[in-house]
Design a protein around this motif. Structure first.
Motif, PDB file in Angstrom:
ATOM      1  N   ARG A  45       1.157  -1.167  -0.076  1.00 18.54           N
ATOM      2  CA  ARG A  45       0.317   0.410  -0.314  1.00 18.54           C
ATOM      3  C   ARG A  45       0.945   1.439  -0.165  1.00 18.54           C
ATOM      4  NH1 ARG A  45      -2.081  -3.844   0.215  1.00 18.54           N
ATOM      5  NH2 ARG A  45      -4.643  -4.683   1.498  1.00 18.54           N
ATOM      6  N   VAL A  46       0.733   2.462  -0.586  1.00 12.62           N
ATOM      7  CA  VAL A  46       1.444   3.143  -0.435  1.00 12.62           C
ATOM      8  C   VAL A  46       0.368   4.641  -0.386  1.00 12.62           C
ATOM      9  CG1 VAL A  46       2.348   5.358  -2.725  1.00 12.62           C
ATOM     10  CG2 VAL A  46       2.895   2.439  -2.839  1.00 12.62           C
ATOM     11  N   VAL A  47       0.480   5.350   0.758  1.00 14.65           N
ATOM     12  CA  VAL A  47      -0.126   6.537   0.811  1.00 14.65           C
ATOM     13  C   VAL A  47       1.106   7.464   0.834  1.00 14.65           C
ATOM     14  CG1 VAL A  47      -1.216   7.336   3.014  1.00 14.65           C
ATOM     15  CG2 VAL A  47      -0.884   4.842   2.887  1.00 14.65           C
ATOM     16  N   VAL A  48       0.461   8.512   0.132  1.00 13.98           N
ATOM     17  CA  VAL A  48       0.950   9.849  -0.731  1.00 13.98           C
ATOM     18  C   VAL A  48       0.052  10.705   0.098  1.00 13.98           C
ATOM     19  CG1 VAL A  48       1.820  11.209  -2.085  1.00 13.98           C
ATOM     20  CG2 VAL A  48       1.827   9.322  -2.381  1.00 13.98           C
ATOM     21  N   TYR A  49       0.807  12.407   0.733  1.00 15.44           N
ATOM     22  CA  TYR A  49      -0.484  13.276   1.285  1.00 15.44           C
ATOM     23  C   TYR A  49      -0.108  13.889   1.443  1.00 15.44           C
ATOM     24  CZ  TYR A  49       0.297   9.590   5.479  1.00 15.44           C
ATOM     25  OH  TYR A  49       0.510   8.410   6.186  1.00 15.44           O
ATOM     26  N   TYR A  50      -1.323  15.025   0.854  1.00 21.50           N
ATOM     27  CA  TYR A  50      -1.565  16.280  -0.003  1.00 21.50           C
ATOM     28  C   TYR A  50      -2.930  17.191   1.263  1.00 21.50           C
ATOM     29  CZ  TYR A  50      -0.679  13.151  -3.578  1.00 21.50           C
ATOM     30  OH  TYR A  50      -0.315  12.473  -4.684  1.00 21.50           O
ATOM     31  N   SER A  51      -2.600  17.811   0.775  1.00 21.85           N
ATOM     32  CA  SER A  51      -2.702  18.943   1.641  1.00 21.85           C
ATOM     33  C   SER A  51      -3.406  20.992   0.536  1.00 21.85           C
ATOM     34  CB  SER A  51      -2.090  19.904   3.038  1.00 21.85           C
ATOM     35  OG  SER A  51      -0.753  20.993   2.356  1.00 21.85           O
ATOM     36  N   ALA A  52      -4.326  21.244   1.331  1.00 21.15           N
ATOM     37  CA  ALA A  52      -5.076  22.328  -0.026  1.00 21.15           C
ATOM     38  C   ALA A  52      -5.780  23.380   1.390  1.00 21.15           C
ATOM     39  CB  ALA A  52      -5.738  21.851  -0.416  1.00 21.15           C
ATOM     40  N   SER A  53      -6.128  24.389   0.908  1.00 20.46           N
ATOM     41  CA  SER A  53      -6.477  25.452   1.811  1.00 20.46           C
ATOM     42  C   SER A  53      -7.789  25.456   1.528  1.00 20.46           C
ATOM     43  CB  SER A  53      -6.491  27.055   1.644  1.00 20.46           C
ATOM     44  OG  SER A  53      -6.549  26.748   0.080  1.00 20.46           O
ATOM     45  N   ALA A  54      -8.927  25.742   2.075  1.00 22.44           N
ATOM     46  CA  ALA A  54     -10.478  24.969   2.507  1.00 22.44           C
ATOM     47  C   ALA A  54     -10.753  25.654   0.326  1.00 22.44           C
ATOM     48  CB  ALA A  54     -11.130  25.844   2.957  1.00 22.44           C
ATOM     49  N   GLU A  55     -10.402  26.585  -0.050  1.00 24.27           N
ATOM     50  CA  GLU A  55     -10.731  27.532  -1.310  1.00 24.27           C
ATOM     51  C   GLU A  55     -10.072  26.070  -1.959  1.00 24.27           C
ATOM     52  OE1 GLU A  55      -8.718  29.192   0.539  1.00 24.27           O
ATOM     53  OE2 GLU A  55     -10.829  29.861   1.453  1.00 24.27           O
ATOM     54  N   SER A  89      -9.806  22.426  -1.966  1.00 26.20           N
ATOM     55  CA  SER A  89      -9.955  21.340  -1.756  1.00 26.20           C
ATOM     56  C   SER A  89     -10.259  20.680  -2.947  1.00 26.20           C
ATOM     57  CB  SER A  89     -10.392  21.316  -0.843  1.00 26.20           C
ATOM     58  OG  SER A  89     -11.996  21.907  -0.229  1.00 26.20           O
ATOM     59  N   GLY A  90     -11.464  21.412  -3.416  1.00 31.31           N
ATOM     60  CA  GLY A  90     -11.648  20.622  -4.494  1.00 31.31           C
ATOM     61  C   GLY A  90     -11.494  20.319  -5.842  1.00 31.31           C
ATOM     62  N   SER A  91     -10.041  21.428  -5.644  1.00 31.35           N
ATOM     63  CA  SER A  91      -9.190  21.176  -6.960  1.00 31.35           C
ATOM     64  C   SER A  91      -8.688  19.726  -6.212  1.00 31.35           C
ATOM     65  CB  SER A  91      -7.915  22.424  -6.849  1.00 31.35           C
ATOM     66  OG  SER A  91      -9.024  23.230  -7.300  1.00 31.35           O
ATOM     67  N   VAL A  92      -7.896  19.638  -4.824  1.00 26.82           N
ATOM     68  CA  VAL A  92      -7.447  18.207  -5.169  1.00 26.82           C
ATOM     69  C   VAL A  92      -8.523  17.249  -5.701  1.00 26.82           C
ATOM     70  CG1 VAL A  92      -6.808  16.833  -3.130  1.00 26.82           C
ATOM     71  CG2 VAL A  92      -5.731  19.184  -2.598  1.00 26.82           C
ATOM     72  N   VAL A  93      -9.512  17.112  -5.376  1.00 29.25           N
ATOM     73  CA  VAL A  93     -10.922  16.119  -5.581  1.00 29.25           C
ATOM     74  C   VAL A  93     -10.533  16.008  -7.705  1.00 29.25           C
ATOM     75  CG1 VAL A  93     -12.925  15.658  -6.149  1.00 29.25           C
ATOM     76  CG2 VAL A  93     -12.018  16.364  -3.439  1.00 29.25           C
ATOM     77  N   GLU A 111      -9.360  17.287   9.668  1.00 34.11           N
ATOM     78  CA  GLU A 111      -8.988  18.401   9.207  1.00 34.11           C
ATOM     79  C   GLU A 111      -9.215  18.978   7.885  1.00 34.11           C
ATOM     80  OE1 GLU A 111      -7.088  20.788  10.660  1.00 34.11           O
ATOM     81  OE2 GLU A 111      -7.234  20.414  12.625  1.00 34.11           O
ATOM     82  N   PRO A 112     -10.319  19.544   6.931  1.00 30.71           N
ATOM     83  CA  PRO A 112     -10.916  19.053   5.957  1.00 30.71           C
ATOM     84  C   PRO A 112     -10.140  20.073   4.527  1.00 30.71           C
ATOM     85  CG  PRO A 112     -12.514  20.260   7.175  1.00 30.71           C
ATOM     86  CD  PRO A 112     -11.732  19.939   8.037  1.00 30.71           C
ATOM     87  N   GLY A 113      -8.644  20.181   5.245  1.00 29.71           N
ATOM     88  CA  GLY A 113      -7.952  20.143   3.901  1.00 29.71           C
ATOM     89  C   GLY A 113      -6.383  19.375   3.957  1.00 29.71           C
ATOM     90  N   GLU A 114      -6.693  17.930   4.718  1.00 32.48           N
ATOM     91  CA  GLU A 114      -5.873  17.168   4.530  1.00 32.48           C
ATOM     92  C   GLU A 114      -6.023  16.742   3.523  1.00 32.48           C
ATOM     93  OE1 GLU A 114      -4.215  16.520   8.626  1.00 32.48           O
ATOM     94  OE2 GLU A 114      -3.497  18.895   8.730  1.00 32.48           O
ATOM     95  N   PHE A 115      -5.473  15.430   3.256  1.00 34.27           N
ATOM     96  CA  PHE A 115      -6.037  13.666   2.147  1.00 34.27           C
ATOM     97  C   PHE A 115      -5.136  12.979   2.176  1.00 34.27           C
ATOM     98  CE2 PHE A 115      -7.935  18.064   0.181  1.00 34.27           C
ATOM     99  CZ  PHE A 115      -9.528  17.859  -0.143  1.00 34.27           C
ATOM    100  N   ALA A 116      -5.359  11.849   1.643  1.00 37.00           N
ATOM    101  CA  ALA A 116      -4.343  11.039   0.921  1.00 37.00           C
ATOM    102  C   ALA A 116      -4.975  10.200   0.434  1.00 37.00           C
ATOM    103  CB  ALA A 116      -3.713   9.840   3.154  1.00 37.00           C
ATOM    104  N   SER A 166       1.854  14.563 -12.053  1.00 33.14           N
ATOM    105  CA  SER A 166       2.078  15.977 -12.217  1.00 33.14           C
ATOM    106  C   SER A 166       0.475  16.791 -11.899  1.00 33.14           C
ATOM    107  CB  SER A 166       2.180  16.251 -13.213  1.00 33.14           C
ATOM    108  OG  SER A 166       1.379  16.229 -14.539  1.00 33.14           O
ATOM    109  N   SER A 167      -1.019  16.816 -11.690  1.00 31.98           N
ATOM    110  CA  SER A 167      -1.874  17.429 -11.476  1.00 31.98           C
ATOM    111  C   SER A 167      -2.136  17.697  -9.969  1.00 31.98           C
ATOM    112  CB  SER A 167      -3.284  17.542 -11.823  1.00 31.98           C
ATOM    113  OG  SER A 167      -3.219  16.114 -12.162  1.00 31.98           O
ATOM    114  N   LEU A 168      -1.431  16.114  -8.856  1.00 30.53           N
ATOM    115  CA  LEU A 168      -1.866  16.424  -7.399  1.00 30.53           C
ATOM    116  C   LEU A 168      -0.431  16.785  -7.084  1.00 30.53           C
ATOM    117  CD1 LEU A 168      -3.524  13.185  -6.781  1.00 30.53           C
ATOM    118  CD2 LEU A 168      -3.586  14.997  -5.939  1.00 30.53           C
TER     119      LEU A 168
END
Length: 102
Positions: A6-16, A18-22, A49-54, A79-81
Motif C-alpha cells: 500500500r502506498v500512502v501519499v499526503y496532500y493538503s490544500a486551503s479550504a478554497e 480542496s475541490g481542486s485536489v478532488v 482537518e478538511p484540507g488534509e488528504f491522502a 503531475s496535477s496532484l
C-alpha cells in the motif's frame, strides 16, 4: 504473505482549493487505469482537518510499484496532484508491505 503493498501519499490544500485536489485526483486516477500491478486507489479526506488528504493505492507487489515509480510515465501521470503534496512532516509518502490482514 502476498507481497502486496500500500502506498500512502499526503496532500493538503486551503479550504478554497480542496475541490481542486478532488479534481486533480480524478484526473490522475483516470490516467492510471490499466497500470500493471495497480489494484485500486482511493482519495481520503481527513474527518478532522478538511484540507488534509491522502491517496492510498494498493499494488500487487513492491516490484510492480517500483517499476511504475521508476518508469517514464510516473511524473506525467501524477503531475496535477503534485502542487498539493504535503511534505511538511518529512517525506510526504509511505510505502507499506502487507504483513497480515483479515
Amino acid at each position: 504473505m502476498s507481497g502486496q503493498v500500500r502506498v500512502v501519499v499526503y496532500y493538503s490544500a486551503s479550504a478554497e482549493e480542496s475541490g481542486s485536489v478532488v479534481e486533480a485526483y480524478r484526473e490522475v486516477n483516470g490516467g492510471m487505469r490499466g497500470t500493471p500491478g495497480l489494484r485500486n486507489s482511493q482519495l481520503l479526506r481527513s474527518a478532522l482537518e478538511p484540507g488534509e488528504f491522502a491517496v492510498v493505492s494498493e499494488w500487487a507487489s513492491l516490484a510492480e510499484f517500483r517499476a511504475w515509480e521508476e518508469g517514464t510515465r510516473h511524473k506525467g501521470q501524477t503531475s496535477s496532484l503534485r502542487p498539493y503534496r504535503d511534505d511538511s512532516q518529512g517525506r510526504g509518502y509511505g510505502v507499506y508491505e502487507v504483513v497480515d490482514e483479515l
